[in-house]
Design an enzyme around this catalytic site. Structure first.
Site, PDB file in Angstrom:
ATOM      1  N   ASN A  12      -5.682  13.927   0.399  1.00 33.84           N
ATOM      2  CA  ASN A  12      -4.623  13.967   1.075  1.00 33.84           C
ATOM      3  C   ASN A  12      -4.654  14.810   2.834  1.00 33.84           C
ATOM      4  O   ASN A  12      -4.722  15.681   2.605  1.00 33.84           O
ATOM      5  CB  ASN A  12      -3.105  14.480   0.048  1.00 33.84           C
ATOM      6  CG  ASN A  12      -1.989  14.583   1.170  1.00 33.84           C
ATOM      7  OD1 ASN A  12      -1.927  14.977   2.453  1.00 33.84           O
ATOM      8  ND2 ASN A  12      -0.481  14.817   0.082  1.00 33.84           N
ATOM      9  N   HIS A  48       2.384  11.640   3.787  1.00 35.34           N
ATOM     10  CA  HIS A  48       3.747  11.736   3.153  1.00 35.34           C
ATOM     11  C   HIS A  48       4.582  12.462   3.959  1.00 35.34           C
ATOM     12  O   HIS A  48       4.634  13.322   4.624  1.00 35.34           O
ATOM     13  CB  HIS A  48       3.385  12.840   2.169  1.00 35.34           C
ATOM     14  CG  HIS A  48       4.699  12.843   1.630  1.00 35.34           C
ATOM     15  ND1 HIS A  48       5.148  13.366   0.090  1.00 35.34           N
ATOM     16  CD2 HIS A  48       6.095  12.884   1.764  1.00 35.34           C
ATOM     17  CE1 HIS A  48       6.421  13.304  -0.337  1.00 35.34           C
ATOM     18  NE2 HIS A  48       7.175  12.860   0.664  1.00 35.34           N
ATOM     19  N   GLU A  80       2.908   8.368   0.079  1.00 34.01           N
ATOM     20  CA  GLU A  80       4.366   9.201   0.075  1.00 34.01           C
ATOM     21  C   GLU A  80       5.398   8.638   0.642  1.00 34.01           C
ATOM     22  O   GLU A  80       5.068   9.254   1.699  1.00 34.01           O
ATOM     23  CB  GLU A  80       3.251   9.821  -0.649  1.00 34.01           C
ATOM     24  CG  GLU A  80       2.035   9.790  -1.488  1.00 34.01           C
ATOM     25  CD  GLU A  80       1.609  11.570  -2.136  1.00 34.01           C
ATOM     26  OE1 GLU A  80       0.694  11.480  -2.680  1.00 34.01           O
ATOM     27  OE2 GLU A  80       2.204  12.728  -1.390  1.00 34.01           O
ATOM     28  N   HIS A 201      -0.612  17.167  -6.973  1.00 34.21           N
ATOM     29  CA  HIS A 201      -0.215  18.241  -7.135  1.00 34.21           C
ATOM     30  C   HIS A 201      -0.908  19.333  -7.781  1.00 34.21           C
ATOM     31  O   HIS A 201      -1.213  19.643  -8.799  1.00 34.21           O
ATOM     32  CB  HIS A 201       1.265  18.393  -7.434  1.00 34.21           C
ATOM     33  CG  HIS A 201       1.741  18.975  -7.213  1.00 34.21           C
ATOM     34  ND1 HIS A 201       2.651  18.637  -5.244  1.00 34.21           N
ATOM     35  CD2 HIS A 201       2.101  20.595  -6.499  1.00 34.21           C
ATOM     36  CE1 HIS A 201       3.264  19.387  -5.194  1.00 34.21           C
ATOM     37  NE2 HIS A 201       3.484  20.682  -5.838  1.00 34.21           N
TER      38      HIS A 201
END
Length: 252
Positions: A12, A48, A80, A201
């Site tokens: 990410n 995201h 996302e 996460h």
């Protein structure tokens, strides 16, 4: 005991964009970070893009899609976001490998809860159907609740992404074993319902291996905050290789 599956690493890049956005120099480069991580063995890239563009911007999403298509066609692109905000515009135009639906508010600091069923079923179903018609795999961000997994399958999802902050926060406490069991039970329930399992996460080099050993069904982990923090010390390539080591050792 469930058998292990191969687990992919998706990096990410939100925090790379967050640092870049503090100045107007274009550094650090999100595209450069993606290239180094993929060259070092990462299986995919996650972004995201929030509506306020406080980290990943719309242009980043388009640029990354082009980079992966041209230079890394084997890599997965996971976008996302909340499908009722800006996510579906990206999905319709770019058709990423995977769209991860996250039920966060427009101004939310970070994702902190999953979808619930049957509450969210009717509004999610048509958007999931649209994604699948476009050839885009759908993963639903979910709390580790085994009872919710059949609901995720019933609306057409391909995967669930288990929200792992609870696991990370519990480590070293008296609740650790019980919390980890929630994730193991949820993953088994997901597979029994016909879903595949992702996780993400607050996963890190310190806790990833333990999690994957306890939850062997996980097919993909997306890691951002800890990954970028480690990269500040080790560099993108070495960090990628060390997360892959964590995965490899857990699967051994």
């Amino acid at each position: 005991m469930s058998s292990s599956v191969a687990t992919a690493l998706s990096v990410n890049l939100n925090k790379v964009a967050l640092v870049r956005n503090t100045r107007h120099l274009g550094i650090p480069s999100v595209l450069y970070a993606a290239s180094i991580c993929l060259d070092a063995g990462a299986h995919g890239i996650t972004v995201h893009p929030r509506p306020d563009e406080r980290h990943i911007r719309g242009q980043d999403v388009h640029d990354l899609s082009e980079l992966l298509a041209n230079d890394w066609p084997q890599a997965e692109f996971n976008i996302e976001g909340n499908p009722f905000h800006n996510l579906m515009d990206f999905v319709r135009e770019l058709r990423p490998t995977q769209a991860t639906f996250v039920p966060d508010s427009a101004d939310q600091f970070t994702s902190d809860h999953g979808w619930t069923f049957p509450d969210d079923a009717e509004r999610l179903r048509p958007l999931i159907s649209e994604c699948r018609a476009l050839g885009v795999r759908v993963s639903l961000f979910m709390d580790p609740d085994a009872d919710m997994m059949a609901g995720a399958k019933s609306v057409g999802a391909d995967r669930v992404e288990l929200y792992t902050e609870g696991y990370a926060a519990s480590r070293g406490t008296s609740r650790a074993d019980a919390v980890l069991k929630l994730y193991a039970d949820a993953a088994r329930a997901a597979v029994e319902a016909g879903l595949e399992v992702n996780a993400g996460h607050d996963l890190s080099r310190d806790n990833l291996g333990e999690f994957l050993k306890a939850v062997p069904e996980v097919r993909e982990v997306s890691i951002g905050h800890a990954f970028i923090a480690d990269s500040l010390e080790l560099g993108y390539a070495a960090t990628t290789r060390d997360y892959l080591r964590c995965i490899r050792e857990a699967r051994a």
